[in-house]
Structure formats: structure tokens, C-alpha cells
Motif scaffolding. Structure first.
Motif, mmCIF file in Angstrom:
data_model
loop_
_atom_site.group_PDB
_atom_site.id
_atom_site.type_symbol
_atom_site.label_atom_id
_atom_site.label_comp_id
_atom_site.label_asym_id
_atom_site.label_seq_id
_atom_site.Cartn_x
_atom_site.Cartn_y
_atom_site.Cartn_z
ATOM 1 N N LEU A 1 34.949 94.722 63.847
ATOM 2 C CA LEU A 1 34.845 95.715 64.922
ATOM 3 C C LEU A 1 33.682 95.301 65.804
ATOM 4 N N VAL A 2 33.961 94.995 67.068
ATOM 5 C CA VAL A 2 32.932 94.583 68.019
ATOM 6 C C VAL A 2 32.710 95.717 69.000
ATOM 7 N N LEU A 3 31.496 96.276 68.949
ATOM 8 C CA LEU A 3 31.123 97.361 69.847
ATOM 9 C C LEU A 3 30.092 96.853 70.838
ATOM 10 N N ASP A 4 30.167 97.329 72.058
ATOM 11 C CA ASP A 4 29.149 96.972 73.033
ATOM 12 C C ASP A 4 28.659 98.229 73.724
ATOM 13 N N GLY A 5 27.470 98.123 74.280
ATOM 14 C CA GLY A 5 26.898 99.238 75.014
ATOM 15 C C GLY A 5 25.416 99.033 75.223
ATOM 16 N N ARG A 6 24.775 100.098 75.641
ATOM 17 C CA ARG A 6 23.334 100.099 75.863
ATOM 18 C C ARG A 6 22.675 100.901 74.752
ATOM 19 N N PHE A 7 21.477 100.531 74.416
ATOM 20 C CA PHE A 7 20.646 101.264 73.447
ATOM 21 C C PHE A 7 21.210 101.217 72.019
ATOM 22 N N LEU A 8 21.920 100.154 71.658
ATOM 23 C CA LEU A 8 22.532 100.072 70.333
ATOM 24 C C LEU A 8 21.550 99.745 69.213
ATOM 25 N N HIS A 9 20.317 99.390 69.576
ATOM 26 C CA HIS A 9 19.301 99.149 68.553
ATOM 27 C C HIS A 9 18.342 100.327 68.426
ATOM 28 N N ALA A 10 18.723 101.465 68.963
ATOM 29 C CA ALA A 10 17.920 102.685 68.797
ATOM 30 C C ALA A 10 17.907 103.061 67.318
ATOM 31 N N ALA A 11 16.898 103.769 66.911
ATOM 32 C CA ALA A 11 16.692 104.081 65.490
ATOM 33 C C ALA A 11 17.935 104.669 64.819
ATOM 34 N N ARG B 1 10.256 99.565 74.500
ATOM 35 C CA ARG B 1 8.972 99.740 73.816
ATOM 36 C C ARG B 1 9.150 100.293 72.399
ATOM 37 N N THR B 2 10.035 101.267 72.218
ATOM 38 C CA THR B 2 10.146 101.937 70.918
ATOM 39 C C THR B 2 11.168 101.289 69.982
ATOM 40 N N ALA B 3 12.315 100.889 70.496
ATOM 41 C CA ALA B 3 13.363 100.315 69.643
ATOM 42 C C ALA B 3 13.138 98.824 69.391
ATOM 43 N N ARG B 4 12.445 98.172 70.300
ATOM 44 C CA ARG B 4 12.185 96.729 70.181
ATOM 45 C C ARG B 4 13.469 95.964 69.819
ATOM 46 N N PRO B 5 14.470 96.012 70.700
ATOM 47 C CA PRO B 5 15.760 95.394 70.388
ATOM 48 C C PRO B 5 15.676 93.892 70.101
ATOM 49 N N LYS B 6 14.727 93.204 70.723
ATOM 50 C CA LYS B 6 14.595 91.766 70.438
ATOM 51 C C LYS B 6 14.233 91.528 68.982
ATOM 52 N N ALA B 7 13.429 92.401 68.420
ATOM 53 C CA ALA B 7 13.026 92.257 67.018
ATOM 54 C C ALA B 7 14.111 92.749 66.063
ATOM 55 N N ALA B 8 14.910 93.715 66.502
ATOM 56 C CA ALA B 8 15.920 94.322 65.628
ATOM 57 C C ALA B 8 17.222 93.528 65.573
ATOM 58 N N ALA B 9 17.529 92.777 66.615
ATOM 59 C CA ALA B 9 18.812 92.074 66.703
ATOM 60 C C ALA B 9 18.891 90.895 65.750
ATOM 61 N N SER B 10 20.111 90.606 65.310
ATOM 62 C CA SER B 10 20.356 89.406 64.504
ATOM 63 C C SER B 10 20.167 88.157 65.350
ATOM 64 N N VAL B 11 20.551 88.257 66.627
ATOM 65 C CA VAL B 11 20.518 87.123 67.546
ATOM 66 C C VAL B 11 20.087 87.617 68.927
ATOM 67 N N ILE B 12 19.299 86.793 69.611
ATOM 68 C CA ILE B 12 18.916 87.052 70.997
ATOM 69 C C ILE B 12 19.609 86.010 71.860
#
Length: 168
Positions: free
Chosen positions: A96-106, A140-151
Motif C-alpha cells: 500500500l503506497v500512500l502519499d501526502g503532506r505531514f506523513l511523518h507527524a507524531a 521543526r517538530t516532526a523532523r521528517p528528514k530524520a524520521a524517513a527511511s529514505v530522503i
């Protein structure tokens, strides 16, 4: 000059990385970006790469305010092999491939077996647009670069590049 398409090459590389790291069973992938259109285009290409070998792939584009519906209406039933979304039932081994904004929010980041953060920067010398407050807060709060498997640096969508964010 190489005849390989850089988008397809990267998508296949990410597909292989996902398969190596996400384990077996039904896999959920999140493609996150501040630019929703970029996330959708990238997720479509990624889903195509995943499905090249006949793997069942399901695609969903999420609204910014999807919240708890994602877990209850999509991810949990997908993983359980029960009807989800529009009533689809995923076979074992589906993705299942989902896309969107703010997907690395807590509240969402733990849902993905594998995730991609799409970075995008204006060309060198171009003015940097001021981000809306919601986007600044998210970064600033979710830090998606740090949370993602890949950048993936996706400023030029025709030539995306995987970025390695380690400090080795």
C-alpha cells in the motif's frame, strides 16, 4: 549517453531497498513532501516500480487532515487482509503506497514500514519562498528528514537523487 531513465532507476533502487528492509507480509509505504503534487507523482512512479513483478499495489493520496482515519480505515484493515478504503482486500505480500503532506507527524509516522521524505529546494540564486507557519512547525517538530527511511532530493523531478543523511 545513458538511455536509462533516472526516475525509473531511482524508483527501482528504492523498491529494492524497501523489500530488503520492510520485511515480509503486507507493506505500507508513506511518501511525504511539503508539495502534495510532487508526493503524488513520486508515489505513482514508485507504485509502478513495485508492481513491475506482479506485486499487488494499492495507491492512496491522503488529505492533510487524514489523521486517525488512516490507521483505522486504511492501514489496519490492509495489514489484516480485510476490506479497506474502497472495499479492496489486499493479498499477502501486497504493498500500500500512500502519499501526502505531514506523513511523518507524531500520530502517523509509526504506520509506515518504509517511508520517503521528498526534499525540494529552489535553484541556486533563486529566492527562497517563506514557508507557511504549519510547514515550518512540521519541519521543526516532526523532523521528517530524520524520521524517513529514505530522503530524496526532488528539486528536479526528472532527476531525483537519494540523499544519505548520515554523518559518517
Amino acid at each position: 549517453m545513458s538511455s536509462e531513465n533516472p526516475v525509473e532507476t531511482l524508483q527501482r533502487s528504492l523498491r529494492d531497498l524497501m523489500r530488503q528492509n520492510a520485511g515480509s507480509g503486507r507493506v505500507v509505504v508513506g511518501i511525504d513532501a511539503l508539495d502534495a503534487e510532487s508526493a503524488t507523482a513520486f508515489a505513482d512512479a514508485f507504485a509502478a516500480a513495485v508492481g513491475e513483478d506482479g506485486t499487488a499495489v494499492f495507491r492512496v493520496t491522503l488529505a492533510d487532515d487524514a489523521g486517525g482515519d488512516v490507521r483505522d480505515d486504511l492501514v489496519a484493515p490492509f495489514r489484516a487482509g480485510e476490506p479497506f478504503g474502497e472495499g479492496d482486500v489486499a493479498p499477502a505480500g501486497a504493498v500500500l503506497v500512500l502519499d501526502g503532506r505531514f506523513l511523518h507527524a507524531a500520530g502517523l509516522r509509526g504506520l509506515w514500514n518504509f517511508s520517503v521524505w521528498l526534499e525540494s529546494h529552489p535553484p541556486i540564486g533563486a529566492p527562497r519562498p517563506e514557508l507557511p507557519d504549519a510547514e515550518k512547525t512540521y519541519l521543526r517538530t516532526a523532523r521528517p528528514k530524520a524520521a524517513a527511511s529514505v530522503i530524496v532530493e526532488n528539486s528536479d523531478p526528472a532527476h531525483p537523487v537519494q540523499v544519505f543523511g548520515d554523518f559518517c
